[in-house]
Design an enzyme around this catalytic site. Structure first.
Site, PDB file in Angstrom:
ATOM      1  CD  GLU A 317      -2.737  -0.931   2.661  1.00  0.00           C
ATOM      2  OE1 GLU A 317      -2.657   0.127   3.333  1.00  0.00           O
ATOM      3  OE2 GLU A 317      -3.485  -1.864   2.972  1.00  0.00           O
ATOM      4  N   GLY A 318       2.176   1.163  -0.030  1.00  0.00           N
ATOM      5  CA  GLY A 318       3.010   2.347   0.148  1.00  0.00           C
ATOM      6  C   GLY A 318       3.222   2.688   1.603  1.00  0.00           C
TER       7      GLY A 318
END
EC number: 2.4.2.21
Length: 351
Positions: A317-318
């Site tokens: 998801e970063g």
């Protein structure tokens, strides 16, 4: 611009700004080099921003999502429906990256490149729909040529949006059940490593599941006969929509002059593909962390990257990149706001 835009030149680093930042570091009220990697980060960011005293006020985070046909082979602990459900969670504010973006006061953009739910319509999500996920690369190429080009362009478009909005740092995240399998397959070809050395638990496979995952990858690679010398073909054959978009975003950022903070295993695979396609983009990539996936350390070594954190993360998801942003901001603050020996009337070390 050439048709193969990813080969176009990236922005050069500002060597004069780096020299000025390096000289400033020598004059700050501390022993030279005592802030270690933080000093190098400030100097690198000076070169990327063209400023003696860089700042990181504007951070843009984009999550690219897509489903993977290879899930048919039983390589994931989660059903594919989770990809679309997580898109709702991202824009609803309940995902880890949503919380982190709020805390960082960063923008958050969510791009749906193609989930199994062709009817999915969510306010706040950019639905591009390149297909209902990729094809099963254990049996056929994951993407058509048109899908690959569109995914690369989607990433480039996100990079350009960030640049136009004044982003000083770009973080790409990903969501796609099955994408650690695609990433491990890509890395296996590009690094010449057995899939068994690069395959990990992903979202929670047991040892038998990890072994099966590696076997699926090895069988697929024998089927396709891929060569590391053609990274674009490798990407189209065993990659994913969201991985290709990350590749396009990383190169697009480097061409637009926006620094990139690379997240974990999947994002690092995308970074490797980007660097193989356009080696100039490497200078614009910072690496946030070393994650728990077993192949990540090998990838970082191949990219000659020094990750900032090692927290045992494997969420994606970063999120790992977002967690490293405060460290970068503090590096800039120390560099820009500490007094020099002259300003503080503190005796410097003897010449």
């Amino acid at each position: 611009m050439t048709q193969a835009w990813w080969r176009d030149a990236c922005q050069p680093l500002d060597n004069a700004a780096m020299d000025q930042a390096r000289a400033r570091q020598q004059q700050l009220t501390k022993p030279a080099g005592s802030l270690g990697q933080l000093e190098a980060l400030a100097i690198q960011l000076a070169g990327l921003q063209g400023l003696e005293r860089p700042t990181l006020d504007q951070v843009a985070i984009t999550i690219f999502a897509g489903d993977h046909g290879v899930v048919e082979e039983g390589i994931s602990a989660y059903p594919q429906a989770v990809t679309g459900q997580m898109l709702c969670n991202f824009v609803g504010g309940g995902a880890a990256i949503s919380v982190l973006a709020r805390q960082l006061q960063a923008s958050l953009d969510v791009v749906d490149l193609g989930t199994i739910d062709a009817q999915l319509e969510l306010p706040g999500v950019r639905h591009l729909r390149l297909g209902t996920g990729t094809a099963n690369f254990a049996r056929q190429p994951a993407m058509t040529e048109n899908q690959l080009q569109a995914a690369l362009q989607a990433g480039r478009d996100s990079a350009q949006r960030g640049a136009e909005q004044g982003a000083q740092l770009f973080i790409g995240g990903e969501m796609g059940i099955g994408n650690t399998t695609a990433a491990a397959a890509l890395a296996s070809v590009l690094l010449g490593c057995p899939a068994s050395e690069l395959s990990g638990p992903g979202t929670g496979l047991d040892n038998a599941g990890v072994q099966h995952k590696a076997e699926v990858i090895e069988r697929a690679l024998r089927l396709h006969g891929l060569r590391a010398e053609d990274p674009l073909q490798v990407l189209g054959c065993v990659g994913g929509f969201e991985i290709a978009a990350l590749v396009g975003a990383y190169i697009g950022c480097a061409q637009a002059g926006v620094a990139v903070l690379v997240d974990g295993f999947i994002c690092s695979v995308a970074a490797l593909v980007a660097v193989r396609l356009n080696p100039q983009c490497r200078a614009w990539l910072l690496f946030a962390h070393q994650g728990a996936e077993p192949g990540h350390k090998t990838l970082l070594a191949a990219l000659q990257a020094e990750p900032l954190l090692a927290l045992g993360l494997r969420l994606g998801e970063g999120s790992g990149a977002a967690l490293a942003v405060p460290l970068l901001r503090l590096a800039c603050a120390l560099h820009g706001q500490m007094a020099t020996f002259a300003e503080a009337a503190v005796a410097d070390r003897p010449a």
